[in-house]
Write a protein that holds these residues in place. Structure first.
Motif, PDB file in Angstrom:
ATOM      1  N   LYS A 295       0.829  -1.195   0.000  1.00 34.06           N
ATOM      2  CA  LYS A 295       0.000   0.000   0.000  1.00 34.06           C
ATOM      3  C   LYS A 295       0.872   1.256   0.000  1.00 34.06           C
ATOM      4  CE  LYS A 295      -4.318  -1.398   0.074  1.00 34.06           C
ATOM      5  NZ  LYS A 295      -5.284  -0.961  -0.980  1.00 34.06           N
ATOM      6  N   VAL A 296       0.476   2.259  -0.780  1.00 35.68           N
ATOM      7  CA  VAL A 296       1.227   3.514  -0.828  1.00 35.68           C
ATOM      8  C   VAL A 296       0.254   4.689  -0.684  1.00 35.68           C
ATOM      9  CG1 VAL A 296       3.205   2.714  -2.171  1.00 35.68           C
ATOM     10  CG2 VAL A 296       1.145   3.453  -3.366  1.00 35.68           C
ATOM     11  N   ASP A 297       0.716   5.703   0.005  1.00 38.84           N
ATOM     12  CA  ASP A 297      -0.037   6.949   0.147  1.00 38.84           C
ATOM     13  C   ASP A 297       0.766   8.042  -0.529  1.00 38.84           C
ATOM     14  OD1 ASP A 297      -1.581   9.124   0.885  1.00 38.84           O
ATOM     15  OD2 ASP A 297      -0.749   9.222   2.911  1.00 38.84           O
ATOM     16  N   VAL A 298       0.511   8.242  -1.824  1.00 41.82           N
ATOM     17  CA  VAL A 298       1.313   9.163  -2.638  1.00 41.82           C
ATOM     18  C   VAL A 298       0.376   9.993  -3.505  1.00 41.82           C
ATOM     19  CG1 VAL A 298       3.045   9.339  -4.462  1.00 41.82           C
ATOM     20  CG2 VAL A 298       3.296   7.613  -2.679  1.00 41.82           C
ATOM     21  N   ARG A 299       0.646  11.285  -3.555  1.00 48.74           N
ATOM     22  CA  ARG A 299      -0.065  12.151  -4.492  1.00 48.74           C
ATOM     23  C   ARG A 299       0.774  12.247  -5.767  1.00 48.74           C
ATOM     24  NH1 ARG A 299      -1.507  17.965  -4.062  1.00 48.74           N
ATOM     25  NH2 ARG A 299      -3.183  18.284  -5.558  1.00 48.74           N
ATOM     26  N   VAL A 300       0.153  11.980  -6.919  1.00 47.63           N
ATOM     27  CA  VAL A 300       0.865  12.008  -8.195  1.00 47.63           C
ATOM     28  C   VAL A 300       0.528  13.292  -8.947  1.00 47.63           C
ATOM     29  CG1 VAL A 300       1.045  10.956 -10.487  1.00 47.63           C
ATOM     30  CG2 VAL A 300       1.101   9.520  -8.438  1.00 47.63           C
ATOM     31  N   ILE A 301       1.578  13.982  -9.364  1.00 49.56           N
ATOM     32  CA  ILE A 301       1.452  15.093 -10.310  1.00 49.56           C
ATOM     33  C   ILE A 301       2.218  14.688 -11.554  1.00 49.56           C
ATOM     34  CG2 ILE A 301       1.919  17.525 -10.758  1.00 49.56           C
ATOM     35  CD1 ILE A 301       1.886  18.022  -7.767  1.00 49.56           C
ATOM     36  N   ALA A 302       1.559  14.689 -12.690  1.00 56.63           N
ATOM     37  CA  ALA A 302       2.195  14.296 -13.948  1.00 56.63           C
ATOM     38  C   ALA A 302       2.316  15.525 -14.850  1.00 56.63           C
ATOM     39  CB  ALA A 302       1.379  13.207 -14.644  1.00 56.63           C
ATOM     40  N   ALA A 303       3.273  15.471 -15.765  1.00 58.11           N
ATOM     41  CA  ALA A 303       3.466  16.577 -16.698  1.00 58.11           C
ATOM     42  C   ALA A 303       3.871  16.020 -18.053  1.00 58.11           C
ATOM     43  CB  ALA A 303       4.540  17.545 -16.188  1.00 58.11           C
ATOM     44  N   THR A 304       3.522  16.744 -19.095  1.00 61.25           N
ATOM     45  CA  THR A 304       3.897  16.339 -20.446  1.00 61.25           C
ATOM     46  C   THR A 304       3.837  17.534 -21.378  1.00 61.25           C
ATOM     47  OG1 THR A 304       3.352  14.879 -22.308  1.00 61.25           O
ATOM     48  CG2 THR A 304       1.502  15.715 -21.006  1.00 61.25           C
ATOM     49  N   HIS A 305       4.708  17.522 -22.388  1.00 60.67           N
ATOM     50  CA  HIS A 305       4.606  18.540 -23.436  1.00 60.67           C
ATOM     51  C   HIS A 305       3.803  18.015 -24.620  1.00 60.67           C
ATOM     52  CE1 HIS A 305       7.888  16.105 -25.120  1.00 60.67           C
ATOM     53  NE2 HIS A 305       7.596  16.646 -26.279  1.00 60.67           N
ATOM     54  N   ARG A 306       3.390  16.752 -24.553  1.00 59.22           N
ATOM     55  CA  ARG A 306       2.624  16.144 -25.635  1.00 59.22           C
ATOM     56  C   ARG A 306       1.125  16.352 -25.437  1.00 59.22           C
ATOM     57  NH1 ARG A 306       5.786  13.022 -28.762  1.00 59.22           N
ATOM     58  NH2 ARG A 306       7.742  12.219 -27.900  1.00 59.22           N
ATOM     59  N   ASP A 307       0.364  16.209 -26.518  1.00 58.87           N
ATOM     60  CA  ASP A 307      -1.089  16.175 -26.474  1.00 58.87           C
ATOM     61  C   ASP A 307      -1.480  14.730 -26.181  1.00 58.87           C
ATOM     62  OD1 ASP A 307      -3.808  15.995 -26.944  1.00 58.87           O
ATOM     63  OD2 ASP A 307      -3.783  17.243 -28.736  1.00 58.87           O
ATOM     64  N   LEU A 308      -1.771  14.414 -24.921  1.00 61.58           N
ATOM     65  CA  LEU A 308      -2.033  13.026 -24.568  1.00 61.58           C
ATOM     66  C   LEU A 308      -3.309  12.500 -25.215  1.00 61.58           C
ATOM     67  CD1 LEU A 308      -0.992  12.606 -20.821  1.00 61.58           C
ATOM     68  CD2 LEU A 308       0.315  12.135 -22.894  1.00 61.58           C
ATOM     69  N   GLY A 309      -4.275  13.374 -25.471  1.00 63.66           N
ATOM     70  CA  GLY A 309      -5.471  12.941 -26.183  1.00 63.66           C
ATOM     71  C   GLY A 309      -5.138  12.415 -27.562  1.00 63.66           C
ATOM     72  N   ALA A 310      -4.236  13.124 -28.256  1.00 61.22           N
ATOM     73  CA  ALA A 310      -3.798  12.672 -29.578  1.00 61.22           C
ATOM     74  C   ALA A 310      -2.967  11.401 -29.466  1.00 61.22           C
ATOM     75  CB  ALA A 310      -2.988  13.773 -30.259  1.00 61.22           C
ATOM     76  N   GLU A 311      -2.166  11.283 -28.391  1.00 63.00           N
ATOM     77  CA  GLU A 311      -1.368  10.077 -28.181  1.00 63.00           C
ATOM     78  C   GLU A 311      -2.268   8.863 -27.945  1.00 63.00           C
ATOM     79  OE1 GLU A 311       2.388   9.927 -28.031  1.00 63.00           O
ATOM     80  OE2 GLU A 311       1.688  11.568 -29.310  1.00 63.00           O
ATOM     81  N   VAL A 312      -3.404   9.082 -27.260  1.00 63.03           N
ATOM     82  CA  VAL A 312      -4.364   7.996 -27.054  1.00 63.03           C
ATOM     83  C   VAL A 312      -4.921   7.524 -28.395  1.00 63.03           C
ATOM     84  CG1 VAL A 312      -6.648   7.435 -26.121  1.00 63.03           C
ATOM     85  CG2 VAL A 312      -4.986   8.656 -24.699  1.00 63.03           C
ATOM     86  N   LYS A 313      -5.318   8.469 -29.238  1.00 63.29           N
ATOM     87  CA  LYS A 313      -5.878   8.126 -30.549  1.00 63.29           C
ATOM     88  C   LYS A 313      -4.857   7.393 -31.417  1.00 63.29           C
ATOM     89  CE  LYS A 313      -9.218  11.919 -30.666  1.00 63.29           C
ATOM     90  NZ  LYS A 313      -9.625  13.170 -31.327  1.00 63.29           N
ATOM     91  N   ALA A 314      -3.578   7.734 -31.240  1.00 63.41           N
ATOM     92  CA  ALA A 314      -2.518   7.098 -32.024  1.00 63.41           C
ATOM     93  C   ALA A 314      -2.096   5.759 -31.447  1.00 63.41           C
ATOM     94  CB  ALA A 314      -1.310   8.034 -32.113  1.00 63.41           C
ATOM     95  N   GLY A 315      -2.662   5.382 -30.298  1.00 62.52           N
ATOM     96  CA  GLY A 315      -2.329   4.095 -29.694  1.00 62.52           C
ATOM     97  C   GLY A 315      -1.042   4.079 -28.906  1.00 62.52           C
ATOM     98  N   ARG A 316      -0.487   5.256 -28.616  1.00 67.90           N
ATOM     99  CA  ARG A 316       0.783   5.319 -27.887  1.00 67.90           C
ATOM    100  C   ARG A 316       0.590   5.567 -26.396  1.00 67.90           C
ATOM    101  NH1 ARG A 316       2.258   8.031 -32.838  1.00 67.90           N
ATOM    102  NH2 ARG A 316       1.621  10.027 -31.919  1.00 67.90           N
ATOM    103  N   PHE A 317      -0.646   5.869 -25.987  1.00 67.01           N
ATOM    104  CA  PHE A 317      -0.913   6.117 -24.573  1.00 67.01           C
ATOM    105  C   PHE A 317      -2.261   5.510 -24.218  1.00 67.01           C
ATOM    106  CE2 PHE A 317      -1.535   8.522 -20.637  1.00 67.01           C
ATOM    107  CZ  PHE A 317      -0.237   8.563 -20.138  1.00 67.01           C
ATOM    108  N   ARG A 318      -2.298   4.854 -23.075  1.00 59.30           N
ATOM    109  CA  ARG A 318      -3.516   4.142 -22.681  1.00 59.30           C
ATOM    110  C   ARG A 318      -4.625   5.125 -22.301  1.00 59.30           C
ATOM    111  NH1 ARG A 318      -3.447  -1.269 -21.542  1.00 59.30           N
ATOM    112  NH2 ARG A 318      -5.236  -0.930 -20.144  1.00 59.30           N
ATOM    113  N   GLU A 319      -5.824   4.842 -22.813  1.00 61.85           N
ATOM    114  CA  GLU A 319      -6.954   5.727 -22.550  1.00 61.85           C
ATOM    115  C   GLU A 319      -7.331   5.721 -21.071  1.00 61.85           C
ATOM    116  OE1 GLU A 319     -11.301   6.757 -24.530  1.00 61.85           O
ATOM    117  OE2 GLU A 319     -10.521   4.709 -24.661  1.00 61.85           O
ATOM    118  N   ASP A 320      -7.288   4.538 -20.434  1.00 56.28           N
ATOM    119  CA  ASP A 320      -7.669   4.489 -19.024  1.00 56.28           C
ATOM    120  C   ASP A 320      -6.701   5.280 -18.159  1.00 56.28           C
ATOM    121  OD1 ASP A 320      -5.579   2.737 -19.424  1.00 56.28           O
ATOM    122  OD2 ASP A 320      -6.554   0.997 -18.506  1.00 56.28           O
ATOM    123  N   LEU A 321      -5.396   5.235 -18.471  1.00 49.79           N
ATOM    124  CA  LEU A 321      -4.428   6.008 -17.713  1.00 49.79           C
ATOM    125  C   LEU A 321      -4.604   7.504 -17.977  1.00 49.79           C
ATOM    126  CD1 LEU A 321      -2.003   6.294 -15.856  1.00 49.79           C
ATOM    127  CD2 LEU A 321      -0.508   5.838 -17.819  1.00 49.79           C
TER     128      LEU A 321
END
Length: 463
Positions: A273-299
């Protein structure tokens, strides 16, 4: 707020600790540490306003102390002491967040003045970073008064008050790590660790081990069990920079960790078990990455709970003079130069540049100018050629028609080359090997091209 500042002095020489205790004891609450390891333990248990640390010490050195301070309490000001004072050491310390440095042997009055200024700076920043007043001058180390930045400060303050996952977007160099630190250190988790990791810099075969840890013998070279970054950040914040670079298998495990609030070390079946707050960052358009199959939609939806977009510098040009002045002050102290401002022509050059590298590119330009200027003010000729040449994006004929053909052709070719390199390095997050493969050139050749155009791969590695 107590009138007496709390100062930690770190040095492996007993006489130096006694000197500071005597010198500062009447005005400050002084704590001393005889080595970096002891200092790290004190920093984990207590908060200080100013830390004065020697650079060269056995075991944990001054840079380790500096990193520990900035990980746990970035508003604490650090003054570095060194008998090996060199410009590269001083600049690197200040790049990592040091306020100033003292070269041994130093005058006690000078040292007292530096500590006093560091404390005053710390208290100024505390006032400026309060959520209700952050819009005036900055928030959490970010600088700017534009409408775009005031909206960012509002969102960051709101995110700090909510213990939820945050996704920071924006081009490379816009200050995403500063924003993540601001959220953490204004949140209820501020007393725990802020653990940053550049996902794009992790070797693909070690990503899961780095994030989640591994058992002894889990793979070749795993001679001992190792806790991952999630466990290191227990109770605090894990900052996943360039999260869009994670390979798909690691994305699956990350999604599960966020959903179940537990991780499994590589080679183990028992969840932790972990108690961690996650902050993520990206310069990419993750929505477009999802459509391209390079990033999971659920994540993507697991991360996209509280999105904050940091504006490009070109979208908030009114903040440029404030940023330039802050960087000038920083590097004038680092280089011990009496540089007090910019000529009108230099300011006009800064205002006319497109800043594809955003705030980081501006900082590098001002650093260079402070280092090379011959007078008290920065002139256009002190700035990098890329800043003073014709504005980017203009049609070549409009920008170059006043030049002889061959000179115009050379300038247009240089402009195209630089824009191509900037776009290439932004796409691959500063990874020269992958960028060279895409460009179809040798890695060494790409390094030479970057150097020729005043670009550095590290400037594209993160926020």
């Amino acid at each position: 707020m107590s009138g007496r500042g709390r100062v930690l002095v770190v040095d492996d020489k007993e006489n130096m600790l006694k000197l500071f205790s005597k010198m500062l004891g009447d005005d400050y609450d002084v704590t001393t540490a005889g080595d970096g390891t002891r200092a790290l333990a004190l920093l984990a248990a207590q908060r200080f306003d100013v830390v004065v640390t020697d650079l060269r010490m056995p075991g944990a050195d001054g840079f380790a102390v500096l990193r520990a301070v900035k990980d746990r309490a970035p508003d604490t000001e650090v003054v570095m002491m060194t008998a090996h004072a060199t410009v590269p050491d001083a600049v690197e310390a200040m790049r990592q967040g040091a306020w100033d440095y003292l070269q041994k042997p130093f005058d006690p009055d000078q040292a007292g003045e530096v500590v006093a200024k560091a404390l005053a700076r710390k208290r100024e920043r505390e006032a400026a970073q309060a959520p209700e007043t952050g819009e005036v001058g900055g928030y959490g180390g970010l600088v700017g008064r534009s409408a775009a930045m005031r909206e960012v400060y509002r969102l960051l303050a709101q995110a700090a008050s909510l213990d939820i996952t945050v996704l920071l977007g924006g081009e490379t160099g816009t200050g995403k790590e500063l924003a993540a630190r601001a959220i953490h250190f204004q949140s209820a988790r501020r007393e725990k660790r802020f653990v940053p990791v550049n996902c794009g810099a992790l070797p693909a075969e070690l990503v899961e081990s780095e994030l989640f840890g591994h058992a002894r013998g889990a793979f070749t070279g795993a001679a001992a069990a190792k806790a991952g970054l999630f466990e290191e950040a227990e109770g605090g914040t894990l900052f996943l920079d360039e999260v869009g670079e994670l390979p798909l298998p690691a994305q699956v495990k990350l999604n599960r960790a966020l959903q179940e609030k537990e991780i499994r070390r590589v080679g183990e079946s028992t969840p932790v078990k972990v108690d961690v707050r996650v902050i993520a960052a990206t310069h990419r358009d993750l929505g477009a990455e999802v459509k391209a199959g390079r990033f999971r939609e659920d994540l993507y939806y697991r991360l996209h709970v509280f999105p904050v977009e940091l504006p490009a510098l070109r979208a908030r040009k009114e903040d440029l003079p404030l940023l330039a002045a802050a960087f000038l002050d920083k590097y004038a102290r680092a280089f011990r130069r009496e540089v007090t401002g910019f000529t009108p022509a230099a300011l006009a050059a800064l205002a006319g540049h497109a800043w594809p590298g955003n705030v980081r590119e501006l900082e590098n330009a001002v650093e260079r100018a402070v280092a090379v200027t011959a007078g008290p003010e920065i002139r256009p000729e002190d700035l990098p050629p890329a800043v003073t040449r014709a504005p980017q994006g203009l049609p070549p004929g409009e920008a170059l028609s006043g030049l002889p053909y061959r000179e115009a052709l050379d300038q247009a070719r240089d402009q195209f080359s630089r824009e191509y390199l900037v776009a290439l390095m932004k796409e691959f997050g500063g990874n020269v090997t992958r960028a060279a493969e895409r460009a179809g050139v040798e890695r060494e050749s790409l390094h030479r091209l970057l150097k020729r155009h005043g670009l550095r791969s590290r400037d594209f590695e993160g926020p």
